[in-house]
Design a protein around this motif. Structure first.
Motif, mmCIF file in Angstrom:
data_model
loop_
_atom_site.group_PDB
_atom_site.id
_atom_site.type_symbol
_atom_site.label_atom_id
_atom_site.label_comp_id
_atom_site.label_asym_id
_atom_site.label_seq_id
_atom_site.Cartn_x
_atom_site.Cartn_y
_atom_site.Cartn_z
ATOM 1 N N PHE A 28 -5.930 -1.716 2.971
ATOM 2 C CA PHE A 28 -5.332 -1.958 1.766
ATOM 3 C C PHE A 28 -4.248 -2.624 2.874
ATOM 4 C CE2 PHE A 28 -2.683 -1.661 -1.704
ATOM 5 C CZ PHE A 28 -2.021 -3.012 -1.520
ATOM 6 N N GLY A 29 -3.871 -3.380 2.776
ATOM 7 C CA GLY A 29 -2.782 -2.939 3.966
ATOM 8 C C GLY A 29 -2.764 -3.051 5.382
ATOM 9 N N TRP A 76 -20.238 -2.451 -7.407
ATOM 10 C CA TRP A 76 -19.403 -1.796 -6.169
ATOM 11 C C TRP A 76 -19.014 -3.007 -5.924
ATOM 12 C CZ3 TRP A 76 -18.229 2.440 -4.454
ATOM 13 C CH2 TRP A 76 -17.116 2.888 -2.902
ATOM 14 N N GLU A 86 -15.436 -14.322 4.456
ATOM 15 C CA GLU A 86 -15.366 -15.523 3.747
ATOM 16 C C GLU A 86 -14.205 -15.920 5.065
ATOM 17 O OE1 GLU A 86 -13.433 -15.066 0.330
ATOM 18 O OE2 GLU A 86 -14.944 -14.164 -0.883
ATOM 19 N N PHE A 96 -24.061 -11.702 0.690
ATOM 20 C CA PHE A 96 -23.526 -11.124 1.565
ATOM 21 C C PHE A 96 -23.626 -9.969 0.196
ATOM 22 C CE2 PHE A 96 -23.868 -12.382 4.658
ATOM 23 C CZ PHE A 96 -24.250 -12.074 6.007
ATOM 24 N N SER A 155 -21.078 -16.282 2.273
ATOM 25 C CA SER A 155 -20.236 -14.745 1.655
ATOM 26 C C SER A 155 -21.161 -13.941 0.494
ATOM 27 C CB SER A 155 -19.368 -14.399 1.138
ATOM 28 O OG SER A 155 -18.664 -14.907 0.208
ATOM 29 N N PHE A 201 -22.164 -19.880 -1.875
ATOM 30 C CA PHE A 201 -21.204 -20.152 -0.549
ATOM 31 C C PHE A 201 -21.877 -19.039 0.582
ATOM 32 C CE2 PHE A 201 -17.108 -18.633 1.242
ATOM 33 C CZ PHE A 201 -17.237 -19.081 2.206
ATOM 34 N N CYS A 226 -15.513 -4.062 -8.414
ATOM 35 C CA CYS A 226 -14.261 -3.203 -8.229
ATOM 36 C C CYS A 226 -12.486 -2.970 -6.842
ATOM 37 C CB CYS A 226 -14.794 -1.793 -8.834
ATOM 38 S SG CYS A 226 -15.505 -2.255 -9.417
ATOM 39 N N ASP A 227 -12.064 -2.451 -7.079
ATOM 40 C CA ASP A 227 -10.498 -2.942 -6.153
ATOM 41 C C ASP A 227 -10.759 -1.164 -6.338
ATOM 42 O OD1 ASP A 227 -9.001 -1.287 -8.354
ATOM 43 O OD2 ASP A 227 -8.269 -2.864 -8.934
ATOM 44 N N PRO A 228 -9.950 -0.774 -5.173
ATOM 45 C CA PRO A 228 -9.149 0.430 -4.998
ATOM 46 C C PRO A 228 -8.467 1.913 -6.283
ATOM 47 C CG PRO A 228 -8.325 -0.741 -3.715
ATOM 48 C CD PRO A 228 -8.541 -1.888 -4.690
ATOM 49 N N HIS A 242 0.926 -1.192 -0.319
ATOM 50 C CA HIS A 242 -0.156 -0.158 -0.346
ATOM 51 C C HIS A 242 1.031 1.586 0.270
ATOM 52 C CE1 HIS A 242 0.467 -0.944 3.947
ATOM 53 N NE2 HIS A 242 0.333 0.227 4.638
ATOM 54 N N CYS A 300 -10.401 -5.625 -1.181
ATOM 55 C CA CYS A 300 -11.006 -4.154 -0.562
ATOM 56 C C CYS A 300 -11.753 -3.824 -1.938
ATOM 57 C CB CYS A 300 -9.733 -3.348 -0.888
ATOM 58 S SG CYS A 300 -8.769 -2.986 0.720
ATOM 59 N N ASP A 301 -12.654 -2.934 -1.425
ATOM 60 C CA ASP A 301 -13.403 -1.970 -2.589
ATOM 61 C C ASP A 301 -12.954 -0.740 -3.331
ATOM 62 O OD1 ASP A 301 -14.198 -0.185 -0.427
ATOM 63 O OD2 ASP A 301 -15.799 -1.398 -0.191
ATOM 64 N N PRO A 302 -13.806 -0.626 -4.535
ATOM 65 C CA PRO A 302 -12.899 1.428 -4.567
ATOM 66 C C PRO A 302 -13.171 2.825 -3.243
ATOM 67 C CG PRO A 302 -14.915 0.060 -6.072
ATOM 68 C CD PRO A 302 -14.860 -0.364 -4.963
ATOM 69 N N ALA A 303 -13.512 2.046 -2.080
ATOM 70 C CA ALA A 303 -13.471 3.500 -0.910
ATOM 71 C C ALA A 303 -12.132 2.709 -0.645
ATOM 72 C CB ALA A 303 -14.937 3.452 0.176
ATOM 73 N N GLY A 304 -11.470 1.515 -0.967
ATOM 74 C CA GLY A 304 -10.076 1.222 -0.782
ATOM 75 C C GLY A 304 -9.894 0.406 1.528
ATOM 76 N N GLY A 345 -11.559 1.450 -8.249
ATOM 77 C CA GLY A 345 -12.111 1.812 -8.531
ATOM 78 C C GLY A 345 -12.655 1.012 -10.133
ATOM 79 N N PHE A 350 -11.770 -5.454 -10.303
ATOM 80 C CA PHE A 350 -10.322 -6.725 -10.123
ATOM 81 C C PHE A 350 -10.645 -8.213 -11.188
ATOM 82 C CE2 PHE A 350 -8.546 -9.876 -7.458
ATOM 83 C CZ PHE A 350 -7.664 -9.031 -6.771
ATOM 84 N N GLU A 396 -6.207 -8.254 1.404
ATOM 85 C CA GLU A 396 -5.010 -8.162 0.418
ATOM 86 C C GLU A 396 -5.880 -6.803 -1.075
ATOM 87 O OE1 GLU A 396 -5.127 -12.408 -1.125
ATOM 88 O OE2 GLU A 396 -4.666 -12.750 0.595
ATOM 89 N N TRP A 397 -5.434 -6.644 -2.190
ATOM 90 C CA TRP A 397 -5.823 -5.291 -2.856
ATOM 91 C C TRP A 397 -7.157 -6.158 -3.493
ATOM 92 C CZ3 TRP A 397 -4.546 -0.341 -4.688
ATOM 93 C CH2 TRP A 397 -5.383 -0.318 -5.870
ATOM 94 N N GLY A 398 -7.038 -7.335 -3.624
ATOM 95 C CA GLY A 398 -8.497 -7.672 -4.210
ATOM 96 C C GLY A 398 -9.387 -7.913 -3.392
ATOM 97 N N PHE A 452 -14.011 -5.392 1.434
ATOM 98 C CA PHE A 452 -15.537 -5.370 1.065
ATOM 99 C C PHE A 452 -15.949 -6.153 2.397
ATOM 100 C CE2 PHE A 452 -18.717 -7.020 -1.439
ATOM 101 C CZ PHE A 452 -19.322 -5.709 -1.865
ATOM 102 N N ASN A 453 -17.408 -5.738 2.266
ATOM 103 C CA ASN A 453 -17.832 -6.755 3.741
ATOM 104 C C ASN A 453 -18.047 -8.390 2.967
ATOM 105 O OD1 ASN A 453 -21.136 -7.484 3.665
ATOM 106 N ND2 ASN A 453 -20.969 -6.056 1.636
ATOM 107 N N SER A 454 -18.494 -8.749 2.045
ATOM 108 C CA SER A 454 -18.559 -10.458 2.247
ATOM 109 C C SER A 454 -17.631 -10.798 2.639
ATOM 110 C CB SER A 454 -18.870 -10.346 0.547
ATOM 111 O OG SER A 454 -18.064 -10.494 -0.123
ATOM 112 N N ARG A 455 -15.764 -10.361 1.899
ATOM 113 C CA ARG A 455 -14.865 -10.792 2.321
ATOM 114 C C ARG A 455 -14.716 -10.844 4.262
ATOM 115 N NH1 ARG A 455 -11.487 -12.617 -1.715
ATOM 116 N NH2 ARG A 455 -11.680 -11.220 -3.328
#
Lengths: 161, 161, 161, 161
Positions: free
Chosen positions: C94-95, B33, C49, D48, D45, D43, B36-38, A68, C36-40, B40, B43, C32-34, C43-46
């Motif tokens: 992220f990170g 949403w 997991e 969500f 997640s 699954f 997508c990754d950070p 990051h 995270c969502d566009p807000a950085g 935007g 992914f 991890e990068w993947g 993402f909640n569903s993760r």
């Protein structure tokens, strides 16, 4: 894949004669329930998640810069992916412990190839590859992003010994 | 990707001269949403999810058999993926409406290639490919799975007109 | 959440007075990068997991049985999830290095609650919960699955000291 | 879940007596291979992910504003999730066609609850809920984000008839 494709020969070539003597980053993962599909094996898209993270970790291990912080440290916007590929040789199952060995296979002026070899119990299961670019914003037009020359001292960090 | 790579030429070739006149399955998706990754943008692994589903839907549209009934209908265990690849030409953003055009680019004896073209507003954004096999259990040894000859009448369903 | 909700009080209660003295399984992950969502942020569903995998690992650590061997070892079909919930108190970036602390909060006759506390730098970020059942096939009708009594010696493995 | 939990009664209450007469947004999805786990069912997640997208689409349908334009249109940073929950009543299988019915169950000053009911063939399979806040940057300190009053005309768009 052609009908005469022989994975054993390809694997031997990959493991014995790497074209560039580069730093190899290894990590181990245990395959999770939620990463597997109704056939009980890892769903293909998950490997591309693994590869992405392994690339970030390879850069962290080689350069000593956290993922990051990569962008701001080197004045780039990141290392966007332009090509990804995977060759699935053996199924990987729920509960398997995998090793992912990642290295930069080739650096070019502003792009590079990463190779990811996924093994289970020493046998190659998936062979992945990514092509990425070293990308920055255009100084005259910050909305535009383009590939820029990779600094030689960055490349030097990925060499062996 | 080489330094001299010209995507425009490749795209023109892809769109103008398909090597096989085959049925093309289209579907439209609006980028979510959580896909997508950070940065935007979508992914990369999500595209491989899209491709997998488009392949199932292409088979459904061509053969008239629902994905979850494919295995028992044809006496196979499925159409395992042996190779997947994607070339990312333009970023795809949150809210973008994409079209995925999928077709079998080539049938061989027991394997076949699927091509997936992702466009946004008519412009090619991602070019994906999959190689899959027509696979069944070995009659003598049901623990073993092997590629078997694809029946000609199945192949016939994927032809145009 | 009500308008007067005070997370600080709830957290103090959670951390200081666990209702059952049960084994707590910890693991650390780097975001991890993947994931995270566009807000950085993750993402909640993760998180769901993460919770699922932590539950499998809690059972592995408590019972000494690998996740993929749980079903056959105990003659059940698994531990199906009947309820999942998460309270997001602080964004996880992220990170970030997270710690997930998981424990069985309560065992009932055939169901149980798992609590998952996600902390970043010692601060509670997400509080998750799952309710699962100990489930087996009906002997008379194998197509039916029902919750069965959890053996006392299994419950005993989750107690402290 | 308690041992005496009776989902049938709860479902009847949910379907027959919604506490608020609000606009209900429906969408249909066909369950994909990659969304299912080794038990052949969705699954957890993934639900969500479905809920998150359904909420964005409910707002789009009610307000006439695309998800990726919501933040700038209303001067907020978005509708961050502070709580998510799901009750899994029946397994949802590969190939199932699901209907997701989403509505705002309650608006409070700066937060609101969304209810998501997933049905398969008219039977309730999953009951989900989200609590979100209407959030903006602090004018004095843009690094801080806080919940702000939801404008009444926004709430009015979610009412029936």
């Amino acid at each position: 894949m052609t009908e005469n494709y022989d994975p054993a020969i390809q694997i031997a070539q990959k493991l014995e004669s790497p074209s560039v003597a580069s730093f190899v980053y290894h990590r181990q993962l245990t395959i999770e329930w939620g990463q597997c599909d109704p056939a009980g094996i890892v769903f293909n898209s998950r490997f591309f998640e693994f590869f992405d993270t392994s690339t970030w970790m390879l850069f962290d291990a080689s350069l000593g810069v956290k993922p990051h912080q990569l962008a701001e440290t080197f004045g780039v916007i990141g290392i966007p992916l332009v090509d990804a590929r995977a060759n699935f040789l053996k199924p990987v199952n729920f509960g398997d412990i995998i090793d992912i060995a990642s290295r930069v296979a080739e650096f070019r002026r502003s792009s590079f190839d990463i190779e990811h070899l996924v093994t289970v119990g020493g046998e190659l299961a998936v062979e992945g590859g990514e092509t990425r670019v070293w990308a920055a914003r255009d100084k005259a037009n910050p909305d535009k992003i383009h590939a820029v020359t990779i600094p030689p001292d960055i490349i030097a960090h990925f060499s062996h010994g």
